[in-house]
Design an enzyme around this catalytic site. Structure first.
Site, PDB file in Angstrom:
ATOM      1  N   CYS A 241       0.831  -1.206   0.000  1.00  0.00           N
ATOM      2  CA  CYS A 241       0.000   0.000   0.000  1.00  0.00           C
ATOM      3  C   CYS A 241       0.872   1.266   0.000  1.00  0.00           C
ATOM      4  O   CYS A 241       1.530   1.560  -0.986  1.00  0.00           O
ATOM      5  CB  CYS A 241      -0.986  -0.038   1.161  1.00  0.00           C
ATOM      6  SG  CYS A 241      -2.399   1.058   0.923  1.00  0.00           S
ATOM      7  N   HIS A 326      -3.792  -5.175  -0.171  1.00  0.00           N
ATOM      8  CA  HIS A 326      -3.394  -5.797   1.103  1.00  0.00           C
ATOM      9  C   HIS A 326      -3.432  -7.324   0.998  1.00  0.00           C
ATOM     10  O   HIS A 326      -4.496  -7.932   1.115  1.00  0.00           O
ATOM     11  CB  HIS A 326      -4.328  -5.342   2.222  1.00  0.00           C
ATOM     12  CG  HIS A 326      -4.025  -3.969   2.727  1.00  0.00           C
ATOM     13  ND1 HIS A 326      -3.154  -3.725   3.769  1.00  0.00           N
ATOM     14  CD2 HIS A 326      -4.465  -2.759   2.309  1.00  0.00           C
ATOM     15  CE1 HIS A 326      -3.077  -2.420   3.978  1.00  0.00           C
ATOM     16  NE2 HIS A 326      -3.859  -1.812   3.103  1.00  0.00           N
ATOM     17  N   GLU A 328      -2.484  -9.417   3.184  1.00  0.00           N
ATOM     18  CA  GLU A 328      -2.833  -9.985   4.498  1.00  0.00           C
ATOM     19  C   GLU A 328      -4.301  -9.792   4.816  1.00  0.00           C
ATOM     20  O   GLU A 328      -4.736 -10.092   5.926  1.00  0.00           O
ATOM     21  CB  GLU A 328      -1.971  -9.329   5.587  1.00  0.00           C
ATOM     22  CG  GLU A 328      -2.492  -8.013   6.144  1.00  0.00           C
ATOM     23  CD  GLU A 328      -2.503  -6.856   5.161  1.00  0.00           C
ATOM     24  OE1 GLU A 328      -3.186  -5.860   5.429  1.00  0.00           O
ATOM     25  OE2 GLU A 328      -1.833  -6.941   4.112  1.00  0.00           O
TER      26      GLU A 328
END
Length: 358
Positions: A241, A326, A328
């Site tokens: 990001c 993202h 994760e």
């Protein structure tokens, strides 16, 4: 119940019922299209200085639990929702959504026509807004340009010991889920402040470095670009990001602000090497400018299916990879979770190999 008002810098006023903290707040008004994960969203440090509008019509139906916060202290400026559910139903719920806002000192209003508000943002571009218990004639057209990263980054080094490779996590406002994912891969993790220089990183002797997500305009961190470049050229690196944007900028690229950003858990990106489309979680207002990338230095690895913006880069010479989304993702989707796994495998295989700074 007390009335609350959101006044936009463009003049529109949205009325609702006050929830959360009873105080005035100024921020950039953005919207998130996720259908779940409101707890993770309001505790994501990347929302520092922003007022979040939830597109999903009902918020609070499964309450707040004890484990899904992405940070210790929410940094957002406010919350706008349609319907508020004050009778949550979930076995893990320990409090109501409104109670979470009150505890965090975050103001919000419910009962707002969020469809109209989102349409307004999409037509006007991201706008500034003022949350208050009273109507105001107008607001200043600018929000305090504080370095939000400095407000959310750790002030001291934190250590998490494990048996796997050692990763330094550069904290620009990281989500707890990134740390959780690294620990799940058996990594030892050292979290350092965003402005930690190359020499201090070198002294920690990591196997790899991860540049985290975070809030604000990446150009506000311009003076640290030389240090970021040195770190990337010396250690295997992954940028997520804001970290993706900072690495691109450090190598001479440019960034620009999107009209209303990418925020939600349903953004499709195309993996260019395979042609496969992945659904990703995203939260950003800036992108790397396409024609600013030196193709002799970086290859574009992912593109946004909707607007074709750059979603990932890979360095031709150094073991540097970046993604705008993202991997994760918490609460999901998990289509790109393999990126973190592959990063850990890479730094494990490289072992003690180091790359000379040029």
């Amino acid at each position: 119940m007390e009335q609350g008002y959101l006044t936009l810098e463009t003049g529109e006023v949205f009325e609702g019922i006050l929830i959360g903290a009873n105080k005035d707040s100024l921020g950039e008004v953005v919207f998130n299209t996720s259908m779940t994960g409101y707890q993770e969203i309001i505790t994501d440090p990347s929302y520092a200085g922003q007022i979040i509008t939830f597109c999903y019509p009902i918020i609070g139906n499964y309450g707040i639990n004890a484990k899904d916060d992405e940070s210790v202290h929410p940094a957002l400026s406010g919350v706008i929702i349609g319907d508020l559910c004050e009778t949550p139903s979930h076995y893990q719920s320990i409090s109501k959504f409104s109670e979470k806002l009150m505890e965090a000192g975050v103001p919000g209003i419910a009962g707002v026509d969020t469809r109209l508000l989102v349409k307004t943002i999409r037509s006007r571009g991201t706008v500034k807004g003022f949350l208050s218990t009273k109507k105001v004639e107008g607001i200043a057209s600018t929000v305090n340009s504080s370095l939000w990263v400095e407000k959310v980054s750790t002030k001291k080094i934190q250590y998490f010991k494990n048996n796997g490779p050692h990763v330094v996590l550069m904290d620009f406002g990281f989500k707890k889920s990134i740390l959780t994912a690294l620990l799940a891969e058996n990594c030892s993790v050292t979290i350092v402040p965003y402005n930690t220089p190359f020499e201090k990183i070198k002294a920690l002797n990591p196997d790899g470095v991860l540049f985290s997500n975070g809030p604000g305009d990446p150009m506000e961190l311009k003076k640290w670009f030389p240090e970021i470049k040195k770190i990337c050229q010396h250690f295997p690196t992954l940028g997520i990001c804001l970290g993706h944007q900072l690495i691109a900028l450090a190598f001479g690229a440019r960034t620009e602000k999107l009209a209303y950003g990418h925020r939600g858990g349903n953004h499709p990106v195309k993996e260019l090497m395979t042609g496969k489309v992945k659904i990703t979680a995203q939260n950003h207002g800036y992108v790397v400018v396409d024609n600013s990338i030196d193709t002799d230095v970086f290859a574009v690895t992912y593109r946004n299916v909707n607007d074709k913006s750059i979603e990932g880069l890979k360095h031709h010479q150094y073991p540097i990879q970046t993604v705008q989304f993202h991997p994760e993702a918490h609460p999901g989707p998990s289509d790109t979770a393999h990126i973190l796994t592959e990063f850990v495998k890479e730094i494990t295989s490289l072992g003690e190999t180091r790359y000379a700074v040029k």
